[in-house]
Design a protein around this motif. Structure first.
Motif, PDB file in Angstrom:
ATOM      1  N   THR A   5       0.852  -1.175   0.000  1.00 19.71           N
ATOM      2  CA  THR A   5       0.000   0.000   0.000  1.00 19.71           C
ATOM      3  C   THR A   5       0.893   1.231   0.000  1.00 19.71           C
ATOM      4  OG1 THR A   5      -1.694  -1.158   1.261  1.00 19.71           O
ATOM      5  CG2 THR A   5      -1.814   1.238   1.227  1.00 19.71           C
ATOM      6  N   GLU A   7       1.919   4.471   1.103  1.00 25.94           N
ATOM      7  CA  GLU A   7       1.628   5.268   2.302  1.00 25.94           C
ATOM      8  C   GLU A   7       1.539   6.759   1.988  1.00 25.94           C
ATOM      9  OE1 GLU A   7       0.958   4.129   5.362  1.00 25.94           O
ATOM     10  OE2 GLU A   7       1.113   2.067   4.631  1.00 25.94           O
ATOM     11  N   ASN A   8       2.565   7.315   1.406  1.00 28.70           N
ATOM     12  CA  ASN A   8       2.612   8.731   1.027  1.00 28.70           C
ATOM     13  C   ASN A   8       3.034   8.818  -0.442  1.00 28.70           C
ATOM     14  OD1 ASN A   8       2.055   9.883   3.664  1.00 28.70           O
ATOM     15  ND2 ASN A   8       4.064   9.109   4.238  1.00 28.70           N
ATOM     16  N   ASP A  38       3.178   3.881  -6.680  1.00 26.17           N
ATOM     17  CA  ASP A  38       3.172   5.219  -6.081  1.00 26.17           C
ATOM     18  C   ASP A  38       2.708   6.266  -7.092  1.00 26.17           C
ATOM     19  OD1 ASP A  38       4.036   4.179  -3.685  1.00 26.17           O
ATOM     20  OD2 ASP A  38       6.086   4.921  -3.852  1.00 26.17           O
TER      21      ASP A  38
END
Length: 90
Positions: A5, A7-8, A38
């Motif tokens: 996943t 995150e940022n 991402d």
């Protein structure tokens, strides 16, 4: 396999490519996959922000003219008065 996943998520224009001298270890492959994920997540977030700020519904007309300029017209259903004029720059 495990889930990943973002995150940022941050969009990056450069993606690492595997080379013939790289080992075939999963971590080497995962670098590229993480970068792509991402980028996808960052694009998704940006689209959602724009969607929340955009005007949706009837009355919007989009037109690209011969010069490649995007023109957006919104018809609010009210009749124009004589004091309202078209933008001569568009």
């Amino acid at each position: 396999m495990k889930d990943y996943t973002a995150e940022n998520p941050e969009y990056k224009g450069d993606i690492k490519l595997l080379e013939t001298t790289d080992t075939d270890h999963a971590e080497n492959f995962n670098i590229t996959y993480r970068q792509l994920m991402d980028n996808t997540a960052a694009n998704h977030e940006a689209i959602e922000v724009l969607r929340e700020k955009s005007v949706q519904g009837a009355g919007l007309v989009f037109h690209v003219d011969a010069d490649g300029i995007l023109n957006v017209t919104y018809d609010d259903g009210e009749e124009e008065t004589e004091s309202e004029t078209d933008n001569p720059g568009s």
